[in-house]
Design an enzyme around this catalytic site. Structure first.
Site, short mmCIF file in Angstrom:
data_model
loop_
_atom_site.label_atom_id
_atom_site.label_comp_id
_atom_site.label_asym_id
_atom_site.label_seq_id
_atom_site.Cartn_x
_atom_site.Cartn_y
_atom_site.Cartn_z
N ALA A 159 0.83 -1.20 0.00
CA ALA A 159 0.00 0.00 0.00
C ALA A 159 0.86 1.25 0.00
CB ALA A 159 -0.91 -0.01 1.22
N GLY B 167 0.05 -5.47 0.44
CA GLY B 167 -1.09 -5.48 -0.47
C GLY B 167 -0.78 -6.12 -1.81
N GLU C 271 -1.24 -9.72 -1.22
CA GLU C 271 -2.68 -9.96 -1.04
C GLU C 271 -3.41 -9.97 -2.38
OE1 GLU C 271 -4.02 -8.27 3.20
OE2 GLU C 271 -2.88 -6.81 2.04
N GLU D 224 3.28 -5.86 7.30
CA GLU D 224 2.54 -4.72 7.85
C GLU D 224 2.76 -4.49 9.34
OE1 GLU D 224 0.14 -5.95 4.19
OE2 GLU D 224 1.36 -6.91 5.71
#
Length: 723
Positions: A75, A121, A124, A146
């Site tokens: 992210a 992300g 993911e 994270e």
């Protein structure tokens, strides 16, 4: 009505598409970034991409890949830093997860063709694909890191990962933020295959799509069971019964993200994937809005990036590179500096008073490389190439042609002065001379130099090969050209530079000393040594104060205290001994307990056992009947460091807030969850910090009286920010 997905996707920023017999290959390539991130505009574009593909009757499969040597690295942290409300955080992750869920339930095969590193992300994104292939390169790293910013994976990671590899392995990866190589990821079932280059990557992806025209995620199949069992399975219940205790043993409840990850996995794996994803979003919100996450993002992302971009580097000077560096002193520090310099491709001249000492210093590099070879991280050829760059010598004549000299000899002004004179008789006129002193004022050391404007401090931390920080110290006569060269050298060896002005102890040594000294002062007051050590760990520090003092060496600390006393008295100033000084003197002079190096200090170090607190401490310093609260002990250890940092900022010893915060964490390990010493004050609130400091001062001594800058800031409602 069918959509032409290729045309629709090609209209999107940072996405391009092409079709090969109905297989749509989408390449993510953000032109304004070195690496792809999930940031502003990504969710909307990805929703349009998904919609176009799902509604294109001619599209029989999708390959998601990257136009860069990495896939998607996570992210956009800058975007996360702007989140202020729970609704913003919740919608951000739910929007992306809705698209991913649409994609994985479309009935059409979707493959992630991972061109390199996929983190957070980015991974993911890949987990929501039916099949995952990655380039098998040493540079490829796959993980969900994270937690290192006080967050949890909010794009489905806490739900898809355990359903793919099992709960225990998923918890290990997420709570530790571990990154895996491509082959390690295959071994645990995180990805399905590897490729050696991009052509093979896409070829394998297309072949899989052709062989699997109707794809479904395992968790969407009837009768699916989580590998190893769900949260109710007896073996998994055992994991969850001990995992919180194990996490707390390491984190001391300072990192709520770890608890939130455990909770998200536990609760989410009791239900179906869709409910699990919503559970995850709620815990993500809790993380994003926590003080810990805000502290860590501010320092480890925003401020660290400012430093790396050269915030403290003087403007107007071209970037420089060191080709040849001379290192004076081949002890532990000199040997480490030689290694990191040679590793960066520089010629190194390693000088010591005896050739045996110089060779021993060079052998330090050999040992590090042997360890790397044994772990598959280097080769014999690379080892020899690095060792060939290090020339050992006892002659100053060999320093001829060096761009930079780094002196790393014993902390004695006279010895260092002799090194300076000998080196300057040989080195080029434009060479920079640096001292690795940790406490002696650079301006004082520069008096031995013929060119004090080219004299600077480069304070490394031990062990040099592991510690990420270098404290650059600017003397009164150090010019900006020299500072720029020093800054560039630190970047060249891959370290993080902070810039401070000259003073005794500079910034890091001065503030670090307050932590261990406070722990020793507590001991002298009759506080139980075990309580002191527990408070140190509870405060978020990497080691408790008495154990850390043993590591540093009590004799060295005593030497620094005595040197400081002599220097202040020579200047006609009054030396006020810290309450810790009599304890250190007794331990060293009377008892010969100098620390770990002699196997006896505040701790005992049995040959065949773990270290333990020396039992006679409580006889030397009897335990008082009334012991202070643990909160008082924790506050003393944190407040004394933060207050001293504020004084350094007030005195212009430390130049920027970013340097203060990053330096405190990378230099001596100030509690990372607090985001650094000045961020700790901001987080508490300057006015509340002043109030609490005064309470501590009334109970424990004047050293807790808040710095004047804090009193002024409290009255004007300011906080520490770089302008």
């Amino acid at each position: 009505m069918s959509t032409n997905s290729v045309n629709a996707i090609n209209e999107l920023n940072s996405f391009s598409a092409e079709s090969d017999n109905g297989i749509i290959t989408v390449t993510i390539d953000q032109a304004d970034r070195k690496m792809n991130v999930i940031g502003d505009g990504f969710n909307d574009a990805f929703a349009k991409l998904t919609d176009a593909f799902v509604n294109d009757q001619e599209a029989k499969g999708l390959i998601l890949t990257s136009g860069k040597s990495t896939f998607v690295v996570g992210a956009d942290i800058d975007q996360l830093a702007t989140i202020e409300t729970a609704e913003q955080a919740f919608n951000l992750v739910e929007d992306l997860k809705a698209s991913l869920r649409t994609l994985e339930t479309s009935g059409k095969p979707v493959v992630a063709a991972i061109t390199g590193t996929a983190l957070g992300g980015g991974l993911e994104l890949a987990l929501a694909c039916h099949y995952r292939i990655a380039i098998d390169s040493p540079k490829t790293k796959l993980g969900l890191p994270e937690v290192k910013l006080g967050l949890l994976p909010g794009g489905g990671g806490t739900q898809r990962l355990p359903r793919l590899v099992g709960i225990q392995k998923a918890l290990e990866l997420m709570t530790q933020g571990k990154a895996l190589s491509a082959q390690q990821a295959v071994d645990i079932g995180l990805i399905d295959d590897v490729a050696h280059d991009n052509d093979e990557l896409i070829s394998k992806a297309k072949a899989w799509i052709n062989n699997n025209p109707k794809a479904q995620q395992p968790w969407d199949k009837k009768g699916f069971k989580i590998p190893g069992g769900d949260s109710k399975h007896p073996k998994v219940v055992q994991v969850f019964s001990i995992a919180p205790a194990m996490a707390n043993q390491k984190s001391h409840s300072n990192y709520p993200a770890i608890t939130h990850i455990l909770s998200s996995v536990f609760e989410g794996c009791l239900t179906d994937i869709d409910n699990g994803l919503k559970i995850e979003s709620r815990f993500f919100v809790a993380c994003v809005l926590s003080d810990v996450s805000k502290n860590m993002i501010n320092t480890f992302w925003t401020q660290l990036n400012s430093i790396k971009k050269g915030q403290s580097r003087p403007e107007g000077f071209e970037r420089s590179k060191v080709s040849k560096v001379g290192i004076l002193g081949a002890g532990m520090m000199g040997a480490g500096i030689a290694y990191v310099s040679a590793k960066s491709g520089m010629e190194v001249v390693l000088l010591d008073k005896a050739i045996e000492g110089a060779e021993k210093g060079k052998n330090y590099s050999a040992k590090l490389l042997d360890k790397a070879i044994s772990r598959g991280r280097s080769t014999e050829e690379k080892k020899q190439a690095l060792l060939d760059l290090i020339k050992t010598t006892t002659s100053y004549d060999d320093l001829e042609g060096c761009d930079l000299i780094i002196e790393a000899v014993f902390e004695d002004v006279d010895i260092k002065a002799e090194c300076t004179r000998n080196a300057e008789a040989v080195i080029p006129e434009n060479a920079v001379y640096a001292s690795n002193t940790s406490t002696l004022p650079i301006t004082e050391l520069a008096k031995a130099s013929k060119r004090p404007n080219q004299f600077i401090g480069l304070h490394f931390f031990s062990p040099v090969d592991k510690m990420p920080l270098v404290e650059i110290i600017v003397g009164e006569e150090t010019d900006n050209a020299t500072l720029a060269k020093g800054f560039d050298y630190v970047g060249q060896i891959g370290k993080t530079p902070i810039v401070v002005n000259d003073s005794r102890g500079f910034y890091t040594s001065r503030v670090f000393g307050t932590y261990v000294s406070e722990g020793i002062a507590m001991l002298s007051e009759g506080i139980h040594p075990r309580s002191i050590e527990v408070a140190g760990m509870k405060s978020g520090m990497p080691m408790p104060p008495l154990a850390l003092q043993d590591e540093v060496s009590l004799s060295l600390s005593l030497h620094v205290m005595q040197q400081t006393k002599r220097a202040l008295e020579a200047q006609g100033k009054t030396f006020t001994p810290h309450p810790a000084m009599p304890v250190v003197e007794k331990m060293v002079k009377e008892l010969g307990r100098e620390g770990k190096k002699v196997a006896k200090g505040f701790y005992e170090y049995p040959e065949n056992g773990e270290k333990r607190l020396w039992p006679e401490l409580t006889e030397l310093y009897p335990i008082t009947d009334e012991q202070p609260s643990q909160q008082d002990l924790v506050d003393r250890l944190l407040y004394v460091q933060a207050n001293e940092t504020a004084k350094c900022f007030e005195e212009n010893v430390v130049r920027t807030v970013a340097d203060a915060n990053v330096g405190s964490i990378f230099g001596w390990g100030f509690a990372p969850n607090q985001g650094g010493t000045l961020q700790f004050i901001n987080s508490v609130g300057v006015d509340k910090f002043v109030e609490r400091s005064r309470e501590l001062a009334s109970k424990y001594g004047k050293r807790f009286e808040p710095a004047q800058i804090l009193v002024d800031m409290a009255s004007s409602g300011e906080e520490f920010v770089d302008g």
